[in-house]
Design an enzyme around this catalytic site. Structure first.
Site, short mmCIF file in Angstrom:
data_model
loop_
_atom_site.label_atom_id
_atom_site.label_comp_id
_atom_site.label_asym_id
_atom_site.label_seq_id
_atom_site.Cartn_x
_atom_site.Cartn_y
_atom_site.Cartn_z
N GLU A 223 12.91 2.73 13.75
CA GLU A 223 12.02 3.80 13.25
C GLU A 223 10.82 3.89 14.17
O GLU A 223 10.86 3.38 15.29
CB GLU A 223 11.63 3.51 11.80
CG GLU A 223 10.91 2.18 11.62
CD GLU A 223 10.47 1.90 10.18
OE1 GLU A 223 10.32 2.83 9.39
OE2 GLU A 223 10.24 0.71 9.88
N LYS B 51 6.50 -1.90 2.01
CA LYS B 51 5.31 -1.28 2.60
C LYS B 51 4.15 -2.28 2.45
O LYS B 51 3.28 -2.15 1.59
CB LYS B 51 5.01 0.08 1.96
CG LYS B 51 4.22 0.98 2.89
CD LYS B 51 4.38 2.43 2.49
CE LYS B 51 3.42 3.36 3.23
NZ LYS B 51 3.57 3.40 4.67
N TYR C 233 0.83 -1.21 0.00
CA TYR C 233 0.00 0.00 0.00
C TYR C 233 0.86 1.25 0.00
O TYR C 233 2.07 1.19 0.21
CB TYR C 233 -0.94 0.01 1.21
CG TYR C 233 -0.27 0.37 2.52
CD1 TYR C 233 0.53 -0.55 3.19
CD2 TYR C 233 -0.41 1.65 3.08
CE1 TYR C 233 1.15 -0.21 4.39
CE2 TYR C 233 0.21 1.99 4.28
CZ TYR C 233 0.99 1.06 4.93
OH TYR C 233 1.62 1.39 6.10
N LEU D 183 11.47 1.34 6.79
CA LEU D 183 10.89 1.81 5.53
C LEU D 183 11.61 3.11 5.18
O LEU D 183 11.70 4.01 6.03
CB LEU D 183 9.39 2.07 5.69
CG LEU D 183 8.71 2.51 4.40
CD1 LEU D 183 8.48 1.30 3.49
CD2 LEU D 183 7.39 3.20 4.67
N1 PDD Z 1 3.31 5.28 7.24
N2 PDD Z 1 7.99 3.87 8.60
C1 PDD Z 1 6.83 3.20 8.64
C2 PDD Z 1 6.80 1.88 9.31
C3 PDD Z 1 5.68 3.76 8.06
O1 PDD Z 1 4.52 3.08 8.08
C4 PDD Z 1 5.74 5.04 7.46
C5 PDD Z 1 4.55 5.69 6.82
C6 PDD Z 1 6.97 5.71 7.45
C7 PDD Z 1 7.13 7.06 6.81
O2 PDD Z 1 7.07 6.96 5.41
P1 PDD Z 1 6.55 8.16 4.50
O3 PDD Z 1 7.37 9.35 4.84
O4 PDD Z 1 6.79 7.69 3.12
O5 PDD Z 1 5.10 8.37 4.83
C8 PDD Z 1 8.08 5.09 8.01
C9 PDD Z 1 2.09 5.72 6.57
C10 PDD Z 1 1.90 7.20 6.61
C11 PDD Z 1 0.92 4.92 7.09
O6 PDD Z 1 1.08 3.71 7.22
O7 PDD Z 1 -0.16 5.49 7.34
#
Ligand code: PDD
Length: 284
Positions: A178, A146, A32, A202
């Site tokens: 993270e 993801k 996703y 991620l």
């Molecule tokens: N989550 N690490 C994890 C485990 C994440 O699920 C996310 C983002 C990030 C940050 O990635 P980005 O900057 O590309 O949003 C890091 C999204 C927002 C979610 O699952 O809702």
């Protein structure tokens, strides 16, 4: 009413049906993305869609659309739902088939679903900072994907919320990886530290934007992991994600980070971040 995308069509939520045999439902077998919308425009959409394709490749799933088609679907979701500030959610599962662990027959098409919703910028956290709770990172070893499999993230976030914190600061044997849905950064003596890009995190799109801003601003960055003990000693701390942008972390496990208020380097990065999104939003 929210307009969704499912099975190649745009449809309202009422009457929308997902197969009980969808592998996303049984196994979390899919990938996703969450793409931010500012001023009615998708932000860093190409980067997100590229990552969606990379995630699909990593789980050996062939995407049923080309990148340009997915971009168009995301744009239409924004337009049909009149989104000004919010986000688009897109997921792709390995299709619908009688439950069995191995991949279904290759003729089974992946299922693409999506929606777009209005969602204001989380200004309270951005302006005042948040607290995080350290939580053991018990997720699998492919956190670079993801994936829809988010149970480890869900449990960590819940544990943090129950402790009155906004996010979990995940660590493996004391080494910070993270957040449950964000990337984590510490600042020490003017240098920004964050976990390197490996299978354990991620590689957030916001993380990449912020590292680019650090370069532009002449702020040194070291992509090297640090421990929870070192995190307590940081001068400043912040987290990034699509929905939380650059959010200052002012306490870890109830202990103030640095002076316990927003740090100057974090605020500089917030300003730089805001200045590259539509100005009428940044002025809010
Ligand atoms: N989550 N690490 C994890 C485990 C994440 O699920 C996310 C983002 C990030 C940050 O990635 P980005 O900057 O590309 O949003 C890091 C999204 C927002 C979610 O699952 O809702």
């Amino acid at each position: 009413m929210t307009v969704y995308f499912i099975d190649g069509q745009f449809t309202e939520r009422d009457g929308l049906a997902i197969s009980i045999d969808d592998r996303g439902y049984y196994f979390g077998d899919g990938v996703y993305e969450v793409i931010k919308v500012y001023g009615g425009e998708l932000y860093t959409a190409k980067e997100h869609i590229d990552r969606l394709f990379q995630s699909a490749t990593k789980i050996k799933m062939t995407m049923p659309y080309a990148e340009v088609q997915l971009m168009e679907i995301a744009r239409e979701l924004v337009a049909k739902n009149n989104i000004l500030v919010g986000h688009v959610y897109i997921q792709v599962t390995r299709g619908s088939a009688t439950r069995m662990h191995q991949f279904p027959d290759p003729t089974v098409p992946p299922v693409v679903t999506g929606y777009a919703i209005n969602n204001p910028r989380p200004m309270t956290g951005i302006e005042n900072g948040v607290g995080v709770k350290s939580v053991a990172d018990v997720r699998w070893l492919r956190c670079d994907i993801k994936s829809l499999n988010l149970l480890g993230n869900v449990l960590a976030k819940q544990e943090a919320l129950e402790a009155g914190c906004i996010e979990a600061l995940l660590h493996r044997d004391g080494v910070v990886t993270e957040g449950s849905s964000s990337n984590m950064f510490g600042v020490k003596d003017g240098t920004v530290y964050t976990h390197p890009v490996t299978n354990l995190i991620l590689n957030g799109i916001t993380r990449q934007v912020v590292l680019g801003l650090c370069e532009e601003q002449g702020i040194p960055v070291v992509e090297k992991s640090f421990t929870i003990d070192e995190a307590f000693e940081m001068d400043e701390f912040f987290l990034t994600s699509t929905t939380s942008e650059v959010t200052p972390v002012i306490s870890i496990d109830g202990r103030p980070v640095g002076s316990g208020i927003l740090g100057p380097l974090t605020m500089k990065l917030q300003k730089a971040f805001s200045s590259q999104i539509p100005s009428f939003i940044a002025d809010e």
